[in-house]
Design an enzyme around this catalytic site. Structure first.
Site, short mmCIF file in Angstrom:
data_model
loop_
_atom_site.label_atom_id
_atom_site.label_comp_id
_atom_site.label_asym_id
_atom_site.label_seq_id
_atom_site.Cartn_x
_atom_site.Cartn_y
_atom_site.Cartn_z
N ASP A 209 4.04 0.45 -20.15
CA ASP A 209 4.73 -0.79 -20.50
C ASP A 209 3.85 -1.68 -21.38
O ASP A 209 2.71 -1.33 -21.70
CB ASP A 209 5.26 -1.52 -19.25
CG ASP A 209 4.15 -1.99 -18.32
OD1 ASP A 209 3.05 -2.26 -18.81
OD2 ASP A 209 4.41 -2.09 -17.10
N LYS B 136 9.18 -4.00 -21.05
CA LYS B 136 9.82 -5.23 -21.49
C LYS B 136 8.91 -5.93 -22.48
O LYS B 136 7.70 -5.92 -22.33
CB LYS B 136 10.08 -6.14 -20.30
CG LYS B 136 11.06 -5.55 -19.34
CD LYS B 136 11.22 -6.42 -18.15
CE LYS B 136 12.23 -5.79 -17.20
NZ LYS B 136 12.48 -6.60 -16.03
N MET C 24 4.81 -14.52 -14.12
CA MET C 24 6.02 -14.67 -14.96
C MET C 24 6.61 -16.07 -14.88
O MET C 24 7.83 -16.24 -14.76
CB MET C 24 7.09 -13.65 -14.50
CG MET C 24 6.66 -12.22 -14.65
SD MET C 24 7.85 -11.03 -14.00
CE MET C 24 7.51 -11.10 -12.25
N1 SAH Z 1 2.42 -5.22 -12.11
C1 SAH Z 1 1.75 -6.35 -12.70
C2 SAH Z 1 2.65 -7.55 -12.84
C3 SAH Z 1 3.84 -7.32 -13.73
S1 SAH Z 1 4.85 -8.74 -13.90
C4 SAH Z 1 0.50 -6.69 -11.88
O1 SAH Z 1 0.35 -6.20 -10.76
O2 SAH Z 1 -0.34 -7.44 -12.37
C5 SAH Z 1 4.21 -9.43 -15.38
C6 SAH Z 1 3.40 -10.66 -15.10
O3 SAH Z 1 2.12 -10.30 -14.59
C7 SAH Z 1 3.09 -11.50 -16.31
O4 SAH Z 1 4.17 -12.34 -16.63
C8 SAH Z 1 1.90 -12.30 -15.81
O5 SAH Z 1 2.31 -13.33 -14.95
C9 SAH Z 1 1.18 -11.26 -14.97
N2 SAH Z 1 0.09 -10.58 -15.71
C10 SAH Z 1 -0.02 -9.27 -15.93
N3 SAH Z 1 -1.16 -8.99 -16.59
C11 SAH Z 1 -1.80 -10.16 -16.78
C12 SAH Z 1 -3.05 -10.55 -17.37
N4 SAH Z 1 -3.88 -9.65 -17.90
N5 SAH Z 1 -3.38 -11.86 -17.37
C13 SAH Z 1 -2.57 -12.78 -16.81
N6 SAH Z 1 -1.38 -12.48 -16.24
C14 SAH Z 1 -1.01 -11.19 -16.21
#
Ligand code: SAH
Length: 268
Positions: A52, A74, A186
């Site tokens: 993704d 997405k 998010m």
């Molecule tokens: N599976 C992912 C989350 C997916 S939902 C996890 O466990 O981290 C997507 C959201 O994750 C983004 O909108 C943001 O809020 C957060 N996110 C993912 N990677 C990030 C990063 N490197 N820095 C800050 N927020 C992050």
């Protein structure tokens, strides 16, 4: 890290990704150093890596030379591939005999639909395995020198999705009443509305808040604010995504911890 170095850190007893199998793995928040050895084993063996948008380019660069990268996910909050289509694609690739690595940012099951994809694979009779990853909602705090828990300060940490502040049925006032720190995923689009609901739920406007954008990525940015100001600060600093927002007293510890880390580094 190049392929040679990736191969060098592979364990002799690494699990085998067999043809026709799918691994649903987390890639961590960005920095390849936070990848698990099992995810690395998947990258080095996969014929197809279905990833993704959140998976860091430096992580994808660790895929073996035989691997084909396929984007599914997405972008900008808009689904560019329907969830059903992604599951169907994974099943199709596995049935064609490929070694498939489904790689997601963070942890595959934390707001990542890993559970849904696992159920779809299971229903289709495709053998699969789930590999945990370091979720952004924890790594982002530690990377910003904000401890997720601190003795005497908090005994719980709430991880919540911040989409649909008004219409998703999440009781923000109830979360506010726990007095425990809240980490929002998010949430950039609805930040003003969420902050408002949390204040109406009883959290003081002066509650410390931090925004961590692109945690552990090359363009990481950290802005410290308050609950009252956090949405305006996000706008003023033109902060983008991905970002997590941390609301709670633990944010105050950042300054002290940064100082301690600096002193520790100076002492070495
Ligand atoms: N599976 C992912 C989350 C997916 S939902 C996890 O466990 O981290 C997507 C959201 O994750 C983004 O909108 C943001 O809020 C957060 N996110 C993912 N990677 C990030 C990063 N490197 N820095 C800050 N927020 C992050």
């Amino acid at each position: 890290m190049n392929n040679r170095r990736a191969a060098a850190v592979m364990r002799a007893d690494a699990p085998v990704l067999a043809p026709g199998h799918v691994w649903l793995a987390g890639a961590g928040p960005g920095d390849p150093g936070l990848l698990t050895l099992d995810a690395l084993a998947g990258l080095s063996q996969a014929d197809v890596v279905v990833h993704d948008a959140l998976v860091d380019r430096r992580v994808l660069a660790l895929a073996g030379s035989q691997a084909r990268l396929e984007f599914a996910g997405k972008r900008g909050g808009r689904p560019s591939a329907e969830q059903r289509d992604i599951s169907t694609r994974l099943i199709e690739l596995a049935r064609a005999g490929h070694r498939v690595l489904r790689l997601k940012g963070g942890d595959p099951c934390m707001f990542g639909r890993g559970g849904e994809e696992a159920l779809a694979l299971s229903a289709a009779g495709v053998p699969f395995r789930i590999i945990p990853g370091v979720t952004a909602g924890l790594a982002g705090l530690t990377a910003a020198a904000i401890p997720a828990t601190f003795r005497g300060m908090n005994r719980a940490l709430i991880l919540a999705a911040g989409y649909g502040a008004d219409d998703d049925g999440l009781d923000w006032s109830a979360l506010a009443r726990t007095g425990q720190p809240i980490v929002l995923y998010m949430a950039m689009r609805n930040l003003a509305a969420i902050a408002d609901q949390l204040m109406r739920g009883g959290l003081p406007p002066s509650t410390p808040a931090a925004i961590v954008v692109s945690a552990t990525m090359a363009d990481e940015r950290i802005v410290v604010s308050t609950l009252e100001r956090v949405a305006a600060d996000a706008q003023d600093h033109q902060l983008g995504t991905p970002a997590i927002i941390i609301i709670g007293e633990i944010v105050r510890l950042r300054a002290r911890l940064m100082e301690a880390v600096r002193e520790g580094e100076a002492a070495t």
